[in-house]
Design a protein around this motif. Structure first.
Motif, mmCIF file in Angstrom:
data_model
loop_
_atom_site.group_PDB
_atom_site.id
_atom_site.type_symbol
_atom_site.label_atom_id
_atom_site.label_comp_id
_atom_site.label_asym_id
_atom_site.label_seq_id
_atom_site.Cartn_x
_atom_site.Cartn_y
_atom_site.Cartn_z
ATOM 1 N N ARG A 10 0.824 -1.197 0.000
ATOM 2 C CA ARG A 10 0.000 0.000 0.000
ATOM 3 C C ARG A 10 0.862 1.253 0.000
ATOM 4 O O ARG A 10 0.616 2.208 -0.702
ATOM 5 N N GLY A 11 1.911 1.198 0.849
ATOM 6 C CA GLY A 11 2.803 2.349 0.938
ATOM 7 C C GLY A 11 2.131 3.480 1.700
ATOM 8 O O GLY A 11 0.928 3.655 1.731
ATOM 9 N N ALA A 12 2.937 4.279 2.352
ATOM 10 C CA ALA A 12 2.443 5.429 3.096
ATOM 11 C C ALA A 12 3.540 6.462 3.135
ATOM 12 O O ALA A 12 4.715 6.124 3.222
ATOM 13 N N ALA A 13 3.173 7.692 3.030
ATOM 14 C CA ALA A 13 4.179 8.749 3.010
ATOM 15 C C ALA A 13 4.940 8.774 4.317
ATOM 16 O O ALA A 13 4.359 8.635 5.399
ATOM 17 N N ALA A 14 6.258 8.923 4.233
ATOM 18 C CA ALA A 14 7.083 9.008 5.428
ATOM 19 C C ALA A 14 6.762 10.290 6.168
ATOM 20 O O ALA A 14 6.547 11.338 5.552
ATOM 21 N N PRO A 15 6.680 10.245 7.507
ATOM 22 C CA PRO A 15 6.386 11.459 8.262
ATOM 23 C C PRO A 15 7.467 12.511 8.057
ATOM 24 O O PRO A 15 8.618 12.190 7.782
ATOM 25 N N ALA A 16 7.075 13.766 8.186
ATOM 26 C CA ALA A 16 8.013 14.863 7.954
ATOM 27 C C ALA A 16 9.208 14.792 8.890
ATOM 28 O O ALA A 16 10.296 15.269 8.568
ATOM 29 N N SER A 17 8.994 14.212 10.072
ATOM 30 C CA SER A 17 10.061 14.137 11.069
ATOM 31 C C SER A 17 11.002 12.963 10.835
ATOM 32 O O SER A 17 11.946 12.748 11.596
ATOM 33 N N ALA A 18 10.757 12.169 9.791
ATOM 34 C CA ALA A 18 11.574 10.986 9.539
ATOM 35 C C ALA A 18 13.021 11.385 9.289
ATOM 36 O O ALA A 18 13.313 12.452 8.735
ATOM 37 N N SER A 19 13.922 10.509 9.671
ATOM 38 C CA SER A 19 15.349 10.774 9.492
ATOM 39 C C SER A 19 15.717 10.704 8.014
ATOM 40 O O SER A 19 14.957 10.199 7.188
ATOM 41 N N LEU A 21 17.919 8.799 6.761
ATOM 42 C CA LEU A 21 18.020 7.368 6.444
ATOM 43 C C LEU A 21 16.660 6.817 6.060
ATOM 44 O O LEU A 21 16.517 6.090 5.068
ATOM 45 N N ASP A 22 15.648 7.190 6.831
ATOM 46 C CA ASP A 22 14.286 6.717 6.576
ATOM 47 C C ASP A 22 13.779 7.249 5.244
ATOM 48 O O ASP A 22 13.216 6.498 4.429
ATOM 49 N N SER A 28 9.869 3.799 6.122
ATOM 50 C CA SER A 28 8.496 3.882 6.627
ATOM 51 C C SER A 28 7.487 3.751 5.490
ATOM 52 O O SER A 28 6.431 3.126 5.647
ATOM 53 N N HIS A 29 7.820 4.322 4.358
ATOM 54 C CA HIS A 29 6.929 4.271 3.198
ATOM 55 C C HIS A 29 6.633 2.830 2.793
ATOM 56 O O HIS A 29 5.523 2.528 2.326
#
Length: 472
Positions: A10-19, A21-22, A28-29
């Motif tokens: 499905r995938g999901a946008a990485a949060p703005a606070s993600a590092s 590396l992420d 996270s996506h």
């Protein structure tokens, strides 16, 4: 499909606070975590580490046309170096969890078909040329076009044939199969298995088989260690192998084979046509094995669409070609994507961060390559048979109800081991496919590329008289 794969699909946008590396690896996506990626990378390394033992066992087992045999310790170091560098590069560029190492089948072709007619430096130069061609085909988009033109049955048959060929090499190396009087081959010696080395090969094979049946991670590596320990115990009572370790377990890697490439081909001892067909077979073997493996891994990770396409596919195909260039340049044979990467994906790996972990472990393995010299050849031979068995599973995906399919598949899979040549098997399969389908009224279904390939193999099989006639 497990929950991790479902989230990844499905995938999901990485949060703005993600590092960084992420964000870079899209961790996270894709529904993963840094911890999951690290664990997946470690598991992939454990399941693949056997290649540091097996690749030297194959490439050092035969002398080249000049009688030169490659040093196993140097091969182990260059194998680990290439696997580490290419796995990390692939992970950083494509951000996919597909690890790289010396391709089984390609290394066997180089060792048992190419090296007998050229020097090792020239053989590795051919591997480099093969890689450059693959990079060019991938960059122009022709690689996928050609891949789609070849019938899936022949692609799978090549994998099956290489599996049988690798297993046959293992049987011969272990003395399980030997030349005989009255028949081409026989079981053991005089039809009986009495050699301690052959019995240890069987024991290692059964240990590996049991572990694989139980789905134990790193089954092949564990079997190699167990077989070596058993051989060391037997060696106390009767000599079966040399277990002397020169120097310490940890040592600076022997990189003497890096750069040992020779493009000054001696056309007096090998003809132009033979060289062209060697490169063609390398490209063909590298070509389809890698694309099929990557597509399968992408599906397993939930990263492929319904047509088998996955993120950054063009970059992946280009980097895979670079693996052949680097593998040839280090004399470790072409480095390609390994299906064992599926073990890390099964642990949840979804990104290139897992590749970075696997690659770093391969680079560290360079410093313990003296240990690989302790594994006897007959023990390593059991790993060849186990890998061959795994490759044979692809036959279940071939519909053999049509004789137009059955005979080419049969010839591809059997000619390889029986003639000790991957090229011969591919050639027999392609020629028979074109002939049978043409004369059974299906000529329009034969892609024009297959006609070119089949014609090329006809010339390859008749190269002796042709080279004599034209002095090439």
């Amino acid at each position: 499909m497990n929950s991790t794969t479902s989230r990844s699909s499905r995938g999901a946008a990485a949060p703005a606070s993600a590092s960084f590396l992420d964000r870079y690896f899209e961790i996270s996506h894709r529904g993963s975590t840094v911890g999951t990626e690290i664990r997946g990378g470690v598991v992939t390394f454990v399941t693949m580490a056997y290649i540091v033992i097996l690749n030297p066992a194959i490439l050092s087992s035969t002398p080249d046309v000049e009688g030169v045999t490659l040093d196993p310790s140097a091969l182990a170091a260059s194998t680990a170096l290439t696997a580490g560098v290419m796995t990390i590069l692939f992970g950083l560029v494509t951000r996919l969890p597909f690890a790289f190492a010396a391709g089984l089948g390609i290394n066997a072709f180089v060792a048992f078909s190419v090296a007998g007619q050229v020097s090792w430096g020239e053989a590795m130069a051919l591997v480099v040329i093969n890689g450059l061609i693959i990079v060019l085909l991938a960059a122009t988009g022709l690689r996928k076009l050609i891949f789609d033109a070849v019938p899936v049955q022949l692609k799978l048959a090549i994998t099956v044939g290489i599996g049988l060929f690798i297993a046959f090499i293992g049987f011969v190396k272990a003395g399980f199969v030997n030349p005989a009087e009255g028949t081409p081959l026989e079981l053991g010696v005089g039809g009986s298995i009495t050699s301690p080395a052959t019995l240890l090969f069987i024991a290692t094979l059964l240990i590996g088989g049991i572990l694989m049946a139980l789905r134990v991670k790193g089954a092949i590596l564990i079997a190699l260690v167990a077989g070596t320990i058993l051989a060391a115990i037997v060696n106390i009572f009767t000599p079966v192998a040399d277990f002397g370790l020169s120097g310490s377990i940890v040592a600076a890697p022997n990189l003497s084979l890096v750069g040992a490439v020779d493009f000054g081909f001696d056309l007096g001892r090998v003809g132009v046509l033979a060289l062209v067909m060697f490169v063609f077979t390398l490209v063909f073997t590298n070509f389809f094995d890698a694309m099929g493996t990557m597509t399968g891994l992408a599906r397993e990770a939930g990263l492929a669409d319904e047509r088998g396409n996955f993120p950054r596919i063009k970059s992946a195909l280009i980097v895979e070609g670079v693996g052949a260039v680097v593998g040839g340049g280090t004399s470790s044979s072409s480095a390609t994507v390994f299906v064992e990467s599926g073990s890390g994906i099964g642990e949840g790996a979804r990104t290139g961060l897992a590749n970075v972990v696997t690659g770093v472990l391969f680079l560290l393995a360079m410093f313990i390559t003296p240990v690989t010299g302790l594994v006897p050849g007959f023990v390593a031979a059991a790993a060849l048979v186990l890998v061959g068995a795994l490759m044979l599973t692809q036959i279940k995906n071939i519909d053999l109800s049509d004789f137009n399919v059955l005979l080419p598949v049969f010839l591809t899979a059997t000619v390889m081991p029986l003639t000790y040549s991957i090229a011969n098997g591919i050639g027999a399969g392609f020629i028979s496919w074109v002939v049978l389908n043409t004369f059974s009224g299906k000529a329009k279904q034969v892609h024009w590329l297959l006609w070119i390939v089949a014609a090329g193999f006809v010339l390859y099989f008749a190269r002796g008289p042709i080279e004599a006639a034209f002095g090439v």
